[in-house]
Design a protein around this motif. Structure first.
Motif, PDB file in Angstrom:
ATOM      1  N   VAL A 142      -9.563  12.243  -1.811  1.00 21.24           N
ATOM      2  CA  VAL A 142      -8.714  13.484  -1.177  1.00 21.24           C
ATOM      3  C   VAL A 142      -8.877  14.371  -2.212  1.00 21.24           C
ATOM      4  O   VAL A 142      -9.187  14.177  -3.327  1.00 21.24           O
ATOM      5  CB  VAL A 142      -7.121  12.832  -1.094  1.00 21.24           C
ATOM      6  N   VAL A 143      -8.648  15.761  -1.714  1.00 18.28           N
ATOM      7  CA  VAL A 143      -8.395  16.761  -2.288  1.00 18.28           C
ATOM      8  C   VAL A 143      -7.123  17.022  -3.213  1.00 18.28           C
ATOM      9  O   VAL A 143      -7.183  17.306  -4.415  1.00 18.28           O
ATOM     10  CB  VAL A 143      -9.045  18.135  -1.646  1.00 18.28           C
ATOM     11  N   GLN A 144      -6.105  16.775  -2.663  1.00 15.48           N
ATOM     12  CA  GLN A 144      -4.769  16.792  -3.233  1.00 15.48           C
ATOM     13  C   GLN A 144      -4.027  15.503  -2.943  1.00 15.48           C
ATOM     14  O   GLN A 144      -4.033  15.204  -1.807  1.00 15.48           O
ATOM     15  CB  GLN A 144      -3.893  18.125  -2.711  1.00 15.48           C
ATOM     16  N   GLY A 145      -3.375  15.102  -3.897  1.00 20.90           N
ATOM     17  CA  GLY A 145      -2.710  13.618  -3.768  1.00 20.90           C
ATOM     18  C   GLY A 145      -3.387  12.668  -4.777  1.00 20.90           C
ATOM     19  O   GLY A 145      -3.969  12.919  -5.913  1.00 20.90           O
ATOM     20  N   SER A 146      -2.735  11.673  -5.165  1.00 18.34           N
ATOM     21  CA  SER A 146      -2.834  10.433  -5.859  1.00 18.34           C
ATOM     22  C   SER A 146      -4.377  10.012  -5.823  1.00 18.34           C
ATOM     23  O   SER A 146      -5.002  10.133  -4.953  1.00 18.34           O
ATOM     24  CB  SER A 146      -1.951   9.462  -5.660  1.00 18.34           C
ATOM     25  N   ASN A 147      -4.838   9.828  -7.030  1.00 17.58           N
ATOM     26  CA  ASN A 147      -6.289   9.453  -7.010  1.00 17.58           C
ATOM     27  C   ASN A 147      -6.474   7.893  -7.355  1.00 17.58           C
ATOM     28  O   ASN A 147      -7.536   7.277  -7.723  1.00 17.58           O
ATOM     29  CB  ASN A 147      -7.052  10.271  -8.156  1.00 17.58           C
ATOM     30  N   LEU A 160       1.209  -1.658  -8.192  1.00 21.73           N
ATOM     31  CA  LEU A 160       0.970  -0.393  -7.789  1.00 21.73           C
ATOM     32  C   LEU A 160       1.876   0.081  -6.514  1.00 21.73           C
ATOM     33  O   LEU A 160       2.402   1.199  -6.322  1.00 21.73           O
ATOM     34  CB  LEU A 160      -0.307  -0.197  -7.387  1.00 21.73           C
ATOM     35  N   LEU A 161       2.312  -0.808  -5.817  1.00 28.84           N
ATOM     36  CA  LEU A 161       3.345  -0.746  -4.645  1.00 28.84           C
ATOM     37  C   LEU A 161       4.591  -0.614  -5.182  1.00 28.84           C
ATOM     38  O   LEU A 161       5.449   0.355  -4.419  1.00 28.84           O
ATOM     39  CB  LEU A 161       3.142  -1.849  -3.463  1.00 28.84           C
ATOM     40  N   ARG A 162       5.025  -1.599  -6.160  1.00 27.32           N
ATOM     41  CA  ARG A 162       6.403  -1.222  -6.459  1.00 27.32           C
ATOM     42  C   ARG A 162       6.573  -0.032  -7.464  1.00 27.32           C
ATOM     43  O   ARG A 162       7.744   0.346  -7.307  1.00 27.32           O
ATOM     44  CB  ARG A 162       6.535  -2.536  -7.612  1.00 27.32           C
ATOM     45  N   LYS A 163       5.388   0.545  -7.855  1.00 25.63           N
ATOM     46  CA  LYS A 163       5.625   1.726  -8.426  1.00 25.63           C
ATOM     47  C   LYS A 163       6.114   3.006  -7.629  1.00 25.63           C
ATOM     48  O   LYS A 163       6.798   3.822  -7.972  1.00 25.63           O
ATOM     49  CB  LYS A 163       4.492   1.846  -9.394  1.00 25.63           C
ATOM     50  N   ARG A 164       5.716   2.646  -6.234  1.00 23.40           N
ATOM     51  CA  ARG A 164       5.930   3.614  -5.346  1.00 23.40           C
ATOM     52  C   ARG A 164       6.974   3.447  -4.377  1.00 23.40           C
ATOM     53  O   ARG A 164       7.587   4.467  -3.777  1.00 23.40           O
ATOM     54  CB  ARG A 164       4.496   3.715  -4.479  1.00 23.40           C
ATOM     55  N   ASP A 167      12.615  -0.216  -4.028  1.00 20.67           N
ATOM     56  CA  ASP A 167      13.585  -0.511  -3.361  1.00 20.67           C
ATOM     57  C   ASP A 167      13.587  -2.316  -3.214  1.00 20.67           C
ATOM     58  O   ASP A 167      12.576  -2.946  -3.090  1.00 20.67           O
ATOM     59  CB  ASP A 167      13.211  -0.355  -1.759  1.00 20.67           C
ATOM     60  N   THR A 168      14.607  -2.793  -3.390  1.00 20.23           N
ATOM     61  CA  THR A 168      15.035  -4.280  -3.362  1.00 20.23           C
ATOM     62  C   THR A 168      14.609  -4.915  -2.210  1.00 20.23           C
ATOM     63  O   THR A 168      14.487  -6.129  -1.994  1.00 20.23           O
ATOM     64  CB  THR A 168      16.347  -4.584  -3.958  1.00 20.23           C
ATOM     65  N   LYS A 169      14.495  -4.101  -1.104  1.00 26.60           N
ATOM     66  CA  LYS A 169      14.302  -4.693   0.295  1.00 26.60           C
ATOM     67  C   LYS A 169      12.526  -4.941   0.226  1.00 26.60           C
ATOM     68  O   LYS A 169      12.079  -5.578   1.429  1.00 26.60           O
ATOM     69  CB  LYS A 169      14.624  -3.830   1.506  1.00 26.60           C
ATOM     70  N   LEU A 170      11.833  -4.303  -0.542  1.00 24.41           N
ATOM     71  CA  LEU A 170      10.335  -4.453  -0.545  1.00 24.41           C
ATOM     72  C   LEU A 170      10.028  -5.991  -0.690  1.00 24.41           C
ATOM     73  O   LEU A 170      10.366  -6.597  -2.198  1.00 24.41           O
ATOM     74  CB  LEU A 170       9.655  -3.538  -1.521  1.00 24.41           C
ATOM     75  N   LYS A 171       9.658  -6.599  -0.084  1.00 22.97           N
ATOM     76  CA  LYS A 171       9.301  -8.271  -0.164  1.00 22.97           C
ATOM     77  C   LYS A 171       7.945  -8.384  -0.410  1.00 22.97           C
ATOM     78  O   LYS A 171       7.077  -7.836   0.155  1.00 22.97           O
ATOM     79  CB  LYS A 171       9.776  -9.043   1.004  1.00 22.97           C
ATOM     80  N   VAL A 172       7.606  -9.335  -1.475  1.00 16.18           N
ATOM     81  CA  VAL A 172       6.171  -9.610  -1.485  1.00 16.18           C
ATOM     82  C   VAL A 172       6.252 -11.285  -1.621  1.00 16.18           C
ATOM     83  O   VAL A 172       6.553 -12.187  -2.476  1.00 16.18           O
ATOM     84  CB  VAL A 172       5.713  -9.279  -3.298  1.00 16.18           C
ATOM     85  N   LYS A 173       5.604 -11.823  -0.310  1.00 18.28           N
ATOM     86  CA  LYS A 173       5.715 -13.250   0.041  1.00 18.28           C
ATOM     87  C   LYS A 173       4.300 -13.522  -0.248  1.00 18.28           C
ATOM     88  O   LYS A 173       3.185 -13.090   0.542  1.00 18.28           O
ATOM     89  CB  LYS A 173       6.161 -13.447   1.377  1.00 18.28           C
ATOM     90  N   LYS A 243      -1.412   5.121   0.318  1.00  8.81           N
ATOM     91  CA  LYS A 243      -1.558   4.803   1.930  1.00  8.81           C
ATOM     92  C   LYS A 243      -0.976   3.575   2.495  1.00  8.81           C
ATOM     93  O   LYS A 243      -0.185   3.573   3.366  1.00  8.81           O
ATOM     94  CB  LYS A 243      -3.099   4.891   2.104  1.00  8.81           C
ATOM     95  N   ALA A 244      -0.822   2.613   1.392  1.00  8.36           N
ATOM     96  CA  ALA A 244      -0.310   1.373   1.963  1.00  8.36           C
ATOM     97  C   ALA A 244       1.269   1.295   1.813  1.00  8.36           C
ATOM     98  O   ALA A 244       1.782   0.918   2.508  1.00  8.36           O
ATOM     99  CB  ALA A 244      -0.778   0.234   0.795  1.00  8.36           C
ATOM    100  N   ALA A 245       1.431   2.261   0.797  1.00 12.72           N
ATOM    101  CA  ALA A 245       3.159   2.202   0.509  1.00 12.72           C
ATOM    102  C   ALA A 245       3.586   3.121   1.709  1.00 12.72           C
ATOM    103  O   ALA A 245       4.650   2.977   2.328  1.00 12.72           O
ATOM    104  CB  ALA A 245       3.332   3.035  -0.969  1.00 12.72           C
ATOM    105  N   SER A 246       2.829   4.143   1.981  1.00  9.51           N
ATOM    106  CA  SER A 246       3.236   4.818   3.265  1.00  9.51           C
ATOM    107  C   SER A 246       3.253   4.030   4.771  1.00  9.51           C
ATOM    108  O   SER A 246       4.256   4.107   5.374  1.00  9.51           O
ATOM    109  CB  SER A 246       2.364   6.069   3.369  1.00  9.51           C
ATOM    110  N   GLY A 247       2.290   2.981   4.902  1.00 10.96           N
ATOM    111  CA  GLY A 247       2.401   2.248   5.793  1.00 10.96           C
ATOM    112  C   GLY A 247       3.567   1.337   5.766  1.00 10.96           C
ATOM    113  O   GLY A 247       4.360   0.875   6.944  1.00 10.96           O
TER     114      GLY A 247
END
Length: 506
Positions: A142-147, A160-164, A167-173, A243-247
């Motif tokens: 990308v030209v602009q945004g995280s690399n 990396l996902l927790r960094k973005r 939220d305590t609702k983010l579950k990692v199963k 992109k994964a965090a946005s999804g």
């Protein structure tokens, strides 16, 4: 199989299963200075943090019992509990009573500590995998945004996902797939935003996988797709944590596979494959223009060669007179029919594309440009192909590069030859027949229950709100609802008043 009370029996078990495994470190060490009890430590060299083992495990195990009363050495379970609570100065440890489970923990990079006389082992997390760390994205540039890009280590990727998404609702199963590789799989999702039916279906498909090994996210993607025979991807592969965090915020599930620097996003629609990370980092006006270019490029990458064959072979009267004469003059001395010209140049372009991927990076990017110029110019000079064909094939290749998802590009590359074949036989009728066949196939696809062509098909399911993020990208202030992926009870993304000022929902 339960852990033996006798330390020698446990030692014999590991000597048997790890026979001829020189990378397995097995050490019997005394506990305390009295040498009345021994501990047995097992780990894999190269998969652990050796400094942590030497400072926190070996040293502490040998020295921890020096201040204990004499009766502790006659009570193995008390001694084990003492090591667990105060001797081993690490935070991440647990007890294990099964030998096979302890062996699997060792294979994943943990350290197993056995105490003579105790039927329980202590599993210490001391992972120190060799890895490349967090690198820069090389495919989804990308030209602009995280690399930042995902790493080969799953725990780094979850961080990396927790960094973005804080939220305590983010579950990692986590689960394990592969009888021999024992590959760790992690499902990352927002517990209140994800659709329960989709989550249940993903877990069901993962549980039904019975294979000897999974080494990459691509192999897992093929195993969980609904229609494996389709050339079009039904899951979205991304190397970008943003992109994964946005999804995940949209209600999708990110599937992380250990040892793979990519994530799988499900569900997936064709519309989502045209979206890039920087679409939301720049103004809606320019990104809407770029979206239009992408969809137009997709049509050209799919249909342009077949359309050229249909018109020049069967319907030259569709062209303006001057252009028709120009094309006829260019093909006057060409010995091959138009379809052979196009197929030959398409295969040459595909060979150059594949060669550029396999060559080292410093020369890989240049081989496609130089090779394309040389081959195309030489073919025209030799009178094998016409200059118009070279232009058509070059435009088709350039258009395919404008599509942000590589898997979708691969689907267009294969479907292109179906259009070429039918156009060569039936002309414009064959061209439209091929397009209709592809459209019917796309309309029949589903990704975990969602229509693949949503919102262009069945857009009314979500009140047509998803059209705000399709060919045109509406201003973010107007995208108040989450896409169709989200739980209907959590569809509201933002609440904005008529002046555009933020306020909380009452």
């Amino acid at each position: 199989m339960k852990i033996y009370n006798k330390l020698d029996d446990n030692i014999n078990y590991f000597d048997t299963i790890f026979d001829n495994c020189n990378d397995i470190v097995r050490r019997k060490v005394p506990i305390g200075a009295s040498l009345q009890r021994f501990a047995y430590i097992v780990y894999i060299d190269g998969l652990v943090d050796r400094q942590l083992i030497e400072d926190r495990i070996l040293t502490q195990t040998m020295a921890s019992a020096q201040r204990l009363p004499e009766q502790f050495f006659n009570e193995p379970l008390s001694l084990l509990e003492t090591l667990k609570e105060g001797g081993l100065t690490t935070a991440d440890l647990k007890e294990e009573k099964d030998l096979e489970a302890a062996a699997k923990a060792i294979l994943t990079g943990d350290v197993a500590v056995f105490v003579d006389g105790a039927d329980t082992a202590i599993i210490v997390s001391a992972k120190g995998f060799p890895n490349r760390g967090v690198n820069e994205a090389s495919i989804e540039v990308v030209v602009q945004g995280s690399n930042e890009a995902f790493s080969d280590v799953m725990r780094i990727n979850t961080a990396l996902l927790r960094k973005r998404v804080r939220d305590t609702k983010l579950k990692v199963k986590q689960s394990i797939v592969g009888r021999r590789t024992q590959t760790n799989i992690a499902l990352c999702y927002l517990d209140d935003v994800v659709r329960p039916a989709v989550l249940e279906e993903v877990e069901k498909r993962l549980a039904n996988i019975d294979i000897d090994g999974i080494l990459d996210a691509g192999a897992l993607e093929e195993l969980i797709e609904e229609d494996f025979s389709s050339p079009f991807p039904q899951c979205q592969i991304t190397e970008r944590p943003d992109k994964a965090a946005s999804g995940i915020l949209e209600g999708r599930i990110a599937i992380l596979v250990d040892n793979s620097p990519t994530a799988i996003l499900v569900p997936c629609t064709m519309n989502s494959l045209f979206q890039a990370s920087e679409d939301y980092s720049q103004g809606w006006e320019i990104m809407s223009f770029v979206r239009i270019l992408r969809f137009a490029a997709a049509f050209f990458a799919l249909a342009l060669p077949g359309l050229y064959i249909a018109i020049t072979t069967f319907h030259p009267n569709m062209l303006p007179t001057v252009l028709a004469f120009k094309m006829a003059a260019a093909r006057e001395n060409i010995p091959l029919p138009a379809v052979m010209e196009v197929v030959m140049m398409e295969f040459a372009f595909e060979l150059l594309r594949e060669a550029g991927l396999r060559l080292p990076r410093p020369i890989g990017s240049s081989i496609g440009i130089i090779g394309g110029i040389i081959v195309g110019e030489a073919a025209v000079q030799a009178g094998i192909v016409s200059p118009i064909v070279v232009i058509v094939v070059a435009l088709t290749g350039i258009a395919s590069f404008a599509i942000p998802n590589y898997s979708l590009v691969s689907g267009f590359r294969l479907s292109k030859f179906l259009i070429i074949g039918l156009s060569a036989v039936l002309g414009i009728l064959g061209f439209w027949m091929a397009l209709i066949i592809i459209l019917i196939h796309l309309a029949s696809l589903k990704s975990f229950g969602l229509p693949y062509l949503f919102p262009f098909a069945a857009g009314e399911i979500n009140g047509f709100s998803d059209f705000k993020d399709t060919i045109f990208r509406a201003p973010i202030i107007f995208m108040k609802k989450r896409p169709i992926y989200a739980n209907p009870e959590q569809c509201d993304r933002q609440v904005v008043n008529h002046l555009g000022n933020w306020h909380k929902e009452e």
